[in-house]
Scaffold this motif. Structure first.
Motif, mmCIF file in Angstrom:
data_model
loop_
_atom_site.group_PDB
_atom_site.id
_atom_site.type_symbol
_atom_site.label_atom_id
_atom_site.label_comp_id
_atom_site.label_asym_id
_atom_site.label_seq_id
_atom_site.Cartn_x
_atom_site.Cartn_y
_atom_site.Cartn_z
ATOM 1 N N GLU A 145 7.798 -12.435 8.314
ATOM 2 C CA GLU A 145 7.457 -12.312 6.896
ATOM 3 C C GLU A 145 7.871 -13.536 6.085
ATOM 4 N N ALA A 146 8.587 -14.433 6.708
ATOM 5 C CA ALA A 146 8.972 -15.667 6.016
ATOM 6 C C ALA A 146 7.771 -16.595 5.884
ATOM 7 N N ALA A 147 7.890 -17.571 5.000
ATOM 8 C CA ALA A 147 6.811 -18.538 4.818
ATOM 9 C C ALA A 147 6.778 -19.491 6.009
ATOM 10 N N PRO A 148 5.593 -19.796 6.538
ATOM 11 C CA PRO A 148 5.517 -20.765 7.632
ATOM 12 C C PRO A 148 5.908 -22.158 7.147
ATOM 13 N N SER A 149 6.535 -22.904 8.015
ATOM 14 C CA SER A 149 6.951 -24.257 7.662
ATOM 15 C C SER A 149 5.929 -25.267 8.176
ATOM 16 N N ARG A 150 6.019 -26.478 7.637
ATOM 17 C CA ARG A 150 5.161 -27.567 8.088
ATOM 18 C C ARG A 150 6.023 -28.816 8.268
ATOM 19 N N PHE A 151 5.485 -29.761 8.999
ATOM 20 C CA PHE A 151 6.217 -30.993 9.255
ATOM 21 C C PHE A 151 6.286 -31.870 8.008
ATOM 22 N N GLU A 152 7.450 -32.436 7.787
ATOM 23 C CA GLU A 152 7.615 -33.512 6.821
ATOM 24 C C GLU A 152 7.555 -34.824 7.590
ATOM 25 N N VAL A 153 6.683 -35.707 7.177
ATOM 26 C CA VAL A 153 6.429 -36.937 7.926
ATOM 27 C C VAL A 153 6.971 -38.124 7.135
ATOM 28 N N THR A 154 7.780 -38.929 7.815
ATOM 29 C CA THR A 154 8.387 -40.101 7.202
ATOM 30 C C THR A 154 8.087 -41.322 8.060
ATOM 31 N N GLU A 155 7.661 -42.395 7.441
ATOM 32 C CA GLU A 155 7.448 -43.642 8.172
ATOM 33 C C GLU A 155 8.797 -44.303 8.424
ATOM 34 N N THR A 156 9.022 -44.738 9.660
ATOM 35 C CA THR A 156 10.263 -45.432 9.993
ATOM 36 C C THR A 156 9.987 -46.921 10.179
ATOM 37 N N LYS A 157 10.967 -47.725 9.843
ATOM 38 C CA LYS A 157 10.842 -49.177 9.950
ATOM 39 C C LYS A 157 12.027 -49.737 10.726
ATOM 40 N N ARG A 158 11.754 -50.705 11.546
ATOM 41 C CA ARG A 158 12.820 -51.446 12.223
ATOM 42 C C ARG A 158 12.709 -52.901 11.807
ATOM 43 N N THR A 159 13.826 -53.503 11.445
ATOM 44 C CA THR A 159 13.840 -54.916 11.077
ATOM 45 C C THR A 159 14.766 -55.673 12.014
ATOM 46 N N SER A 160 14.437 -56.911 12.286
ATOM 47 C CA SER A 160 15.270 -57.747 13.143
ATOM 48 C C SER A 160 16.461 -58.268 12.350
ATOM 49 N N ASP A 161 17.344 -58.968 13.022
ATOM 50 C CA ASP A 161 18.544 -59.484 12.363
ATOM 51 C C ASP A 161 18.212 -60.432 11.223
ATOM 52 N N ASP A 162 17.076 -61.124 11.329
ATOM 53 C CA ASP A 162 16.711 -62.053 10.260
ATOM 54 C C ASP A 162 15.862 -61.396 9.169
ATOM 55 N N GLY A 163 15.691 -60.075 9.273
ATOM 56 C CA GLY A 163 14.968 -59.335 8.250
ATOM 57 C C GLY A 163 13.474 -59.219 8.478
ATOM 58 N N SER A 164 12.968 -59.781 9.554
ATOM 59 C CA SER A 164 11.533 -59.723 9.814
ATOM 60 C C SER A 164 11.146 -58.370 10.411
ATOM 61 N N ASP A 165 9.856 -58.075 10.305
ATOM 62 C CA ASP A 165 9.343 -56.809 10.826
ATOM 63 C C ASP A 165 9.537 -56.731 12.331
ATOM 64 N N ALA A 166 10.006 -55.571 12.796
ATOM 65 C CA ALA A 166 10.210 -55.379 14.229
ATOM 66 C C ALA A 166 9.665 -54.030 14.674
ATOM 67 N N GLY A 167 8.650 -53.564 13.973
ATOM 68 C CA GLY A 167 7.990 -52.330 14.364
ATOM 69 C C GLY A 167 8.503 -51.110 13.622
ATOM 70 N N GLY A 168 8.135 -49.946 14.125
ATOM 71 C CA GLY A 168 8.522 -48.689 13.495
ATOM 72 C C GLY A 168 7.670 -47.566 14.025
ATOM 73 N N GLY A 169 7.540 -46.512 13.227
ATOM 74 C CA GLY A 169 6.763 -45.373 13.691
ATOM 75 C C GLY A 169 6.759 -44.245 12.685
ATOM 76 N N LEU A 170 6.614 -43.034 13.193
ATOM 77 C CA LEU A 170 6.599 -41.835 12.357
ATOM 78 C C LEU A 170 7.669 -40.863 12.840
ATOM 79 N N MET A 171 8.460 -40.369 11.910
ATOM 80 C CA MET A 171 9.405 -39.294 12.186
ATOM 81 C C MET A 171 8.854 -38.035 11.524
#
Length: 297
Positions: free
Chosen positions: A41-67
Motif C-alpha cells: 500500500e506504500a507509494a512505489p519508488s523510482r530511481f533518482e539519477v545523478t551524473e557523476t564526474k571524474r577529474t584528473s589531478d590537473d583538473g581535466s575531464d577524466a570521464g564519469g557516468g550515471l549513478m
C-alpha cells in the motif's frame, strides 16, 4: 591506439549502458506492480539519477557516468545501479597494485588506463527477498585489456530452491560458451566472496571472473554480455516470489546483521571499491553498495 580498439571500447561502454537501462526499467516495474503483501500500500519508488564526474589531478575531464539510486520503496529499501566510463592515468598506489596482482610490466612507464562497466547492489525491504550484487566491466591499459564481473546472491534467510534457480540461470547462459565456464566461475565466486575474518561466505555464491582475456575480443565480450543477460532472469523471479511473504522482527534483525557482513566485505576486501577510491571516482557512487541500515552483534 587502433581504430578497432576504439570501436571495441565504444561497443563495450554502450552495452553496459544498455544493460543499465534494462535493469532500471525492470526494477521500477517490480516497484509498480507490487500490489499484494507487505508494503504494497506504500507509494512505489523510482530511481533518482545523478551524473557523476571524474577529474584528473590537473583538473581535466577524466570521464564519469550515471549513478541511479532508488530508496524507501515497496520492494527495494535501497538499490544502486551505476554505469561509468573513466580514463586517465593510474596513481602510484593503483599502478603498484595492478602490476603486482596482474603481473603487467611497464605500468610505471605508461600508467594510462580506460575502464567502463556497470555495477549494482540491491538491498531489499522484505527479509525473505535476497540482496544481490552484479557487475560487468572492461579494463584497458597500453599493456593489456581484460573483462571481469559476475553476480552473486546474498540472502539473510536462505531458500535452497532460490539458490538453485539463481545458479541454474547462470549455467544456462554460460554453457553455450563452453561447459567449463560455469563451474570455473562458480568456484571463483566462492573464493572471491569469502570473508576471511569471519571464516564464511557473504552469501550463497554465483559467478565471478576477472582478468579474462583469451586474445579473442569478440568471444570475451560475448561471454561478458551473457553474464549480464543472466542477471534479470536469475533475480527477478525470486523477488516476485518472496516479496509477498510476511516477516517479523526476528527476520528483520537477521537481515540487518547480514547487511553488516556485506558492509564489512565491501569496505575491507572488494577490489572495485578500492580501485574506485584510489582512482578518484565519485565517492558516493563507489560506496553506493553500502546498505541504508545494518547491525553488528
Amino acid at each position: 591506439m587502433t581504430d578497432s580498439l576504439e570501436t571495441e571500447k565504444s561497443r563495450a561502454a554502450a552495452w553496459f549502458r544498455s544493460l543499465r537501462d534494462d535493469i532500471v526499467a525492470a526494477f521500477e516495474a517490480l516497484e509498480q506492480d507490487h500490489t499484494e503483501g507487505p508494503l504494497s500500500e506504500a507509494a512505489p519508488s523510482r530511481f533518482e539519477v545523478t551524473e557523476t564526474k571524474r577529474t584528473s589531478d590537473d583538473g581535466s575531464d577524466a570521464g564519469g557516468g550515471l549513478m541511479s539510486v532508488m530508496r524507501g520503496g515497496r520492494v527495494f529499501e535501497k538499490v544502486g545501479v551505476n554505469v561509468s566510463t573513466v580514463y586517465g592515468t593510474l596513481g602510484e598506489r593503483a599502478q603498484m597494485a595492478m602490476a603486482a596482482r596482474k603481473g603487467i610490466p611497464g605500468m610505471k612507464e605508461d600508467p594510462r588506463f580506460w575502464a567502463s562497466g556497470i555495477s549494482l547492489v540491491a538491498h531489499m525491504q522484505n527479509p525473505h527477498v535476497p540482496a544481490v550484487h552484479m557487475n560487468t566491466r572492461m579494463f584497458w591499459t597500453p599493456h593489456a585489456w581484460w573483462f571481469g564481473g559476475g553476480s552473486d546472491l546474498n540472502p539473510c534467510i536462505e531458500y535452497d530452491e532460490d539458490t538453485a534457480h539463481f545458479h541454474a540461470q547462470q549455467r544456462e547462459k554460460l554453457d553455450p560458451h563452453g561447459a567449463e565456464f560455469y563451474p570455473r566461475l562458480k568456484d571463483w565466486a566462492d573464493e572471491y566472496f569469502f570473508i576471511p575474518h569471519r571464516k564464511r561466505a557473504r552469501g550463497v555464491g554465483g559467478i565471478f571472473m576477472d582478468d579474462h582475456c583469451t586474445g579473442d575480443w569478440e568471444a570475451d565480450f560475448s561471454l561478458t554480455q551473457d553474464i549480464g543477460r543472466a542477471f534479470l532472469p536469475a533475480f527477478v523471479p525470486l523477488v516476485r516470489k518472496r516479496r509477498v511473504q510476511a516477516w517479523n522482527e526476528a527476520d528483520k534483525d537477521a537481515q540487518l546483521v547480514h547487511r553488516g557482513l556485506y558492509a564489512e566485505y565491501n569496505l575491507v576486501y572488494d577490489r572495485g571499491t578500492k580501485f574506485g577510491l584510489e582512482t578518484g571516482h565519485d565517492a558516493n557512487a563507489v560506496l553506493m553498495s553500502l546498505p541504508p541500515l545494518a547491525k553488528w552483534v
